[in-house]
Design a protein around this motif. Structure first.
Motif, short mmCIF file in Angstrom:
data_model
loop_
_atom_site.label_atom_id
_atom_site.label_comp_id
_atom_site.label_asym_id
_atom_site.label_seq_id
_atom_site.Cartn_x
_atom_site.Cartn_y
_atom_site.Cartn_z
N PHE A 61 -2.33 -24.16 40.54
CA PHE A 61 -3.02 -23.00 39.64
C PHE A 61 -4.37 -23.05 39.52
N GLN A 66 -7.61 -16.34 41.13
CA GLN A 66 -5.86 -16.05 40.85
C GLN A 66 -5.76 -15.68 39.38
N PRO A 68 -3.29 -14.75 35.85
CA PRO A 68 -2.17 -15.37 35.43
C PRO A 68 -0.96 -14.70 35.94
N TRP A 71 -0.17 -16.33 39.18
CA TRP A 71 0.48 -17.51 38.89
C TRP A 71 2.09 -17.37 38.52
N ARG A 72 2.03 -16.37 37.77
CA ARG A 72 3.28 -16.02 37.24
C ARG A 72 4.42 -15.87 38.47
N ASN A 90 -3.22 -28.18 38.36
CA ASN A 90 -4.45 -27.28 38.25
C ASN A 90 -5.28 -27.93 39.39
N GLU A 118 -6.65 -20.78 32.49
CA GLU A 118 -6.44 -21.97 33.05
C GLU A 118 -5.29 -22.66 31.97
N MET A 121 -2.02 -20.57 31.97
CA MET A 121 -1.50 -20.59 33.37
C MET A 121 -0.32 -21.83 32.95
N GLU A 124 2.24 -20.76 30.88
CA GLU A 124 3.14 -20.16 31.49
C GLU A 124 4.20 -20.89 32.38
#
Length: 169
Positions: A61, A66, A68, A71-72, A90, A118, A121, A124
């Motif tokens: 991630f 990118q 959020p 990434w989800r 990361n 970050e 993310m 998450e």
């Protein structure tokens, strides 16, 4: 291939770790990966058919561009594939790589998420994976109960381990 996976399984390989990195072809291309998201999905299906019941997925991630939400989506796709283990890393830009050269030439052109994005993310990943039944047992790693990576546990507890293969160390 399915035949190679069956051969690995019959040779005694019990766990696969698959470097998916992302399920979005835009990000895979940006990272210079030669596989596509569909290749990862197919590999997991073929691995299960070959008898593998311990499969890990690696995701990255904080990729250039990118969000959020992107990434989800990666996390949700990963969970839908029901891996036994998920590693979430990361992005680390290493010297000598194309991304490092881009950063040196024009840092803003990389469009990297900021520190707050970050951190969000990573949060998450923790929330979504825990809700899906994964235990957050190590900084970057989540596993279904009993599927923690023995190498990770041994490494962090000072145990002994052996790496075999071209990228092992």
């Amino acid at each position: 291939s399915a035949a190679a996976l069956a051969g690995f399984r019959s040779a005694g390989v019990t766990r696969l770790s698959v470097g998916a990195q992302s399920f979005d072809d835009r990000f895979l291309a940006r990272l210079g990966r030669i596989h596509r998201a569909v290749d990862t999905v197919r590999l997991l299906s073929e691995a299960r058919a070959a008898g593998f019941d311990n499969i890990g997925l690696d995701l990255i991630f904080a990729l250039p561009g990118q969000t959020p939400a992107d990434w989800r989506s990666d996390l949700q796709t990963a969970v839908s594939l029901r891996p036994d283990h998920v590693s979430t890393y990361n992005l680390q830009i290493e010297d000598g790589t194309p991304l490092a050269a881009e950063r040196a030439a024009s840092p803003a052109a990389l469009d990297l998420p900021g520190e707050d994005a970050e951190a969000a993310m990573f949060g998450e990943a923790i929330s979504l994976l825990r809700a899906a039944g994964y235990r957050h047992y190590e900084i970057s790693n989540f596993a279904r109960p009993g599927r923690e990576c023995r190498h990770n546990v041994a490494y962090w507890s000072g145990g002994e381990w052996l790496g075999i293969g071209a990228a092992a160390h």
